[in-house]
Design a protein around this motif. Structure first.
Motif, PDB file in Angstrom:
ATOM      1  N   ARG A   1      -1.592   8.422  -1.523  1.00 23.25           N
ATOM      2  CA  ARG A   1      -0.330   7.672  -1.456  1.00 23.25           C
ATOM      3  C   ARG A   1      -0.536   6.287  -2.037  1.00 23.25           C
ATOM      4  O   ARG A   1      -1.634   5.725  -1.932  1.00 23.25           O
TER       5      ARG A   1
ATOM      6  N   LEU B   1       1.400   2.255  -2.497  1.00 25.20           N
ATOM      7  CA  LEU B   1       2.491   1.348  -2.147  1.00 25.20           C
ATOM      8  C   LEU B   1       2.746   0.524  -3.402  1.00 25.20           C
ATOM      9  O   LEU B   1       1.816  -0.022  -3.993  1.00 25.20           O
TER      10      LEU B   1
ATOM     11  N   GLN C   1      -3.086   3.552  -0.563  1.00 26.71           N
ATOM     12  CA  GLN C   1      -2.838   3.622   0.872  1.00 26.71           C
ATOM     13  C   GLN C   1      -3.858   4.552   1.515  1.00 26.71           C
ATOM     14  O   GLN C   1      -3.766   5.777   1.391  1.00 26.71           O
TER      15      GLN C   1
ATOM     16  N   ASP D   1      -0.243  -7.855   3.430  1.00 28.89           N
ATOM     17  CA  ASP D   1      -1.012  -6.696   3.885  1.00 28.89           C
ATOM     18  C   ASP D   1      -0.634  -6.465   5.341  1.00 28.89           C
ATOM     19  O   ASP D   1      -0.102  -7.365   6.001  1.00 28.89           O
TER      20      ASP D   1
ATOM     21  N   HIS E   1      -6.582   4.638   5.238  1.00 30.08           N
ATOM     22  CA  HIS E   1      -6.784   3.957   6.518  1.00 30.08           C
ATOM     23  C   HIS E   1      -8.084   3.160   6.510  1.00 30.08           C
ATOM     24  O   HIS E   1      -8.936   3.357   7.367  1.00 30.08           O
TER      25      HIS E   1
ATOM     26  N   HIS F   1      -0.733   3.636   7.915  1.00 30.29           N
ATOM     27  CA  HIS F   1      -0.861   3.043   6.586  1.00 30.29           C
ATOM     28  C   HIS F   1      -0.199   1.666   6.519  1.00 30.29           C
ATOM     29  O   HIS F   1       0.701   1.359   7.299  1.00 30.29           O
ATOM     30  N   GLU F   2      -0.619   0.907   5.530  1.00 31.15           N
ATOM     31  CA  GLU F   2      -0.056  -0.420   5.300  1.00 31.15           C
ATOM     32  C   GLU F   2       1.473  -0.378   5.166  1.00 31.15           C
ATOM     33  O   GLU F   2       2.184  -1.184   5.774  1.00 31.15           O
ATOM     34  N   TYR F   3       1.990   0.570   4.378  1.00 27.72           N
ATOM     35  CA  TYR F   3       3.445   0.579   4.152  1.00 27.72           C
ATOM     36  C   TYR F   3       4.210   0.912   5.423  1.00 27.72           C
ATOM     37  O   TYR F   3       5.327   0.433   5.641  1.00 27.72           O
TER      38      TYR F   3
ATOM     39  N   LYS G   1      -0.835  -0.452  -4.879  1.00 28.62           N
ATOM     40  CA  LYS G   1      -1.877  -0.475  -3.846  1.00 28.62           C
ATOM     41  C   LYS G   1      -2.189   0.908  -3.288  1.00 28.62           C
ATOM     42  O   LYS G   1      -1.282   1.656  -2.913  1.00 28.62           O
TER      43      LYS G   1
ATOM     44  N   PRO H   1       6.675   3.305  -0.610  1.00 25.14           N
ATOM     45  CA  PRO H   1       5.561   4.224  -0.870  1.00 25.14           C
ATOM     46  C   PRO H   1       5.864   5.190  -2.016  1.00 25.14           C
ATOM     47  O   PRO H   1       7.019   5.542  -2.251  1.00 25.14           O
TER      48      PRO H   1
END
Ligand code: GDP
Ligand code: MN
Length: 388
Positions: free
Chosen positions: A95, A97, A48, A213, A50, A4-6, A46, A24
């Motif tokens: 999830r 962020l 979360q 990002d 993939h 994930h991004e976070y 944001k 998160p």
């Protein structure tokens, strides 16, 4: 493997790549707590998942107050987010962020990835970053800058300066920008990444460089030496059948067609998919049970394939070498007994113990279609799905 991004941003921090403050959240209350802790608005909420393209799909929202955080978090959490990268079925958001919003002056693109064709690491950048980078690359490829690093020599200051100049980085942001590229390069090397990407990388009105990002893909074959990364794995984001297959060491990838195919050896599997297409049908999966599979693995592979509702017929194509034909036959018969076969199954096998294998299959009483060659097998299975 994707993360994930976070999680990517946690790795960024470790390598000195600046990211916005935040964290998160798994519930609306948690999102509100984080927003309150950030001590000011705007705050960005944001999704979360993939997959990229969240901004355009409604998965990234700016909130200017406590109420707006609540509103956006309630809406995004639990939504099925459809983006260009999720496919039409979308992805359920579990999830969030939540992080500090920043004053964007310019959106850039930056990535580090191996280039197989020249065995170098490519630093890729563009001053036209943001949500339309794909269109920029297609319409104006000259705006995508590439600088190559020989991994044996490593990254040097001239690499990062060259990229910065070509990307027209403002003087005030130069030092921070070049340090950041080095950080990303080191992250990519240390963790065997197949891609490290920031889009957008933002230059703020204060000339600060900040990654808003993150996207990191890891080479699965090197994951055994990155136990810390394995903790980031989110099974919710992976195809359930692929997760099941990985438990039995099977190389399984789900595809869009309706002909399930089970093959031993990746090369034969590719050739089998080709010949299925040539016969006018489409494969529902790539499945390589491996050269040395045992009856148990064959059984599990067959079960996984049959549990895919899209599979309307099956082609088993085995060259019996280390995996002998009798073992294969045993596995197929056992799986059929356990789950029952409701679709036509075409078998083509050759090689070690093929006669014993054929006898096991014919004594089993299962309704199987025998094929004498790959071409014959592909035509028979294509006919079976077309007859639906
Ligand atoms: P993606 O669409 O999945 O790649 O998600 P991104 O994280 O790239 O976010 C999409 C877009 O939201 C970005 O290109 C920005 O334009 C915008 N965005 C994200 N964070 C911020 C922020 O802190 N402030 C502002 N103004 N815009 C943001
Ligand atoms: Mn992005």
């Amino acid at each position: 493997m994707k993360i994930h991004e976070y999680q990517g941003k946690q790795l960024f921090k470790k390598y000195g790549v600046p990211v916005p403050e935040g964290g998160p959240a798994f519930s609306v209350d948690e999102a509100l707590d984080i927003a309150a802790r950030l001590g000011g608005y705007p705050v960005v909420v944001k999704a979360q998942i993939h997959a990229g393209g969240r901004g355009k799909g409604g998965g990234v929202k700016l909130a200017k107050s406590h109420e707006e955080v609540k509103e956006h978090a309630s809406k995004i959490l639990g939504m099925t987010l459809v983006t260009k990268q999720t496919g039409p079925q979308g992805k359920l958001v579990k999830r969030l962020l939540v992080e500090k919003g920043c004053n964007i002056a310019k959106e850039l693109y930056l990535s580090v990835l191996p280039d197989r064709s020249n065995a170098k690491i490519c630093l890729m950048g563009s001053e036209a970053g943001g949500m339309s980078i794909e269109e920029v690359a297609a319409a104006t490829p000259e705006k995508i800058i590439k600088v190559y690093v020989d991994p044996l020599l490593g990254i040097k200051p001239y690499h990062t300066r060259l990229l910065a100049f070509k990307m027209n980085i403002p003087k005030g942001a130069m030092k921070q920008f070049t340090q950041m590229i080095t950080g990303l390069y080191n992250l990519s090397m240390d963790y065997d990444c197949s891609l490290v990407e920031i889009n957008p990388l933002v230059i703020t009105k204060e000339e600060e460089v900040i990654a808003i990002d993150s996207k990191i893909n890891f080479d699965d074959n090197a994951l055994f030496r990155h136990k810390d990364v394995m903790e980031f794995r989110d099974l919710d984001e992976e195809d359930p059948l692929e997760v099941e297959a990985s438990k039995f060491d099977l190389n399984y990838i789900k595809l869009d067609g309706n002909v399930g195919n089970m093959v031993n050896g990746a090369g034969l599997a590719m050739a089998t998919m080709d010949i299925i297409m040539l016969a006018g049908a489409e494969p529902a999966n790539f499945l390589d049970v491996g050269g040395g599979a045992n009856a148990e693995q064959v059984k599990n592979a067959f079960k996984i394939m049959l549990s895919d509702p899209n599979v309307k017929a099956v082609l088993i194509n085995i060259f019996g070498g280390i995996l002998r034909c009798d073992r294969l036959a045993e596995g197929v018969v056992n799986a059929a007994k356990e789950v029952g076969i409701k679709v036509p199954v075409v078998i083509r096998m050759e090689g070690t113990n093929v006669e014993i294998g054929r006898k096991i299959l014919s004594d089993s009483g299962l309704q199987l279609v025998n094929a004498i060659s790959m071409k014959d097998a592909a035509e028979k299975v294509a006919k079976a799905v077309k007859g639906l």
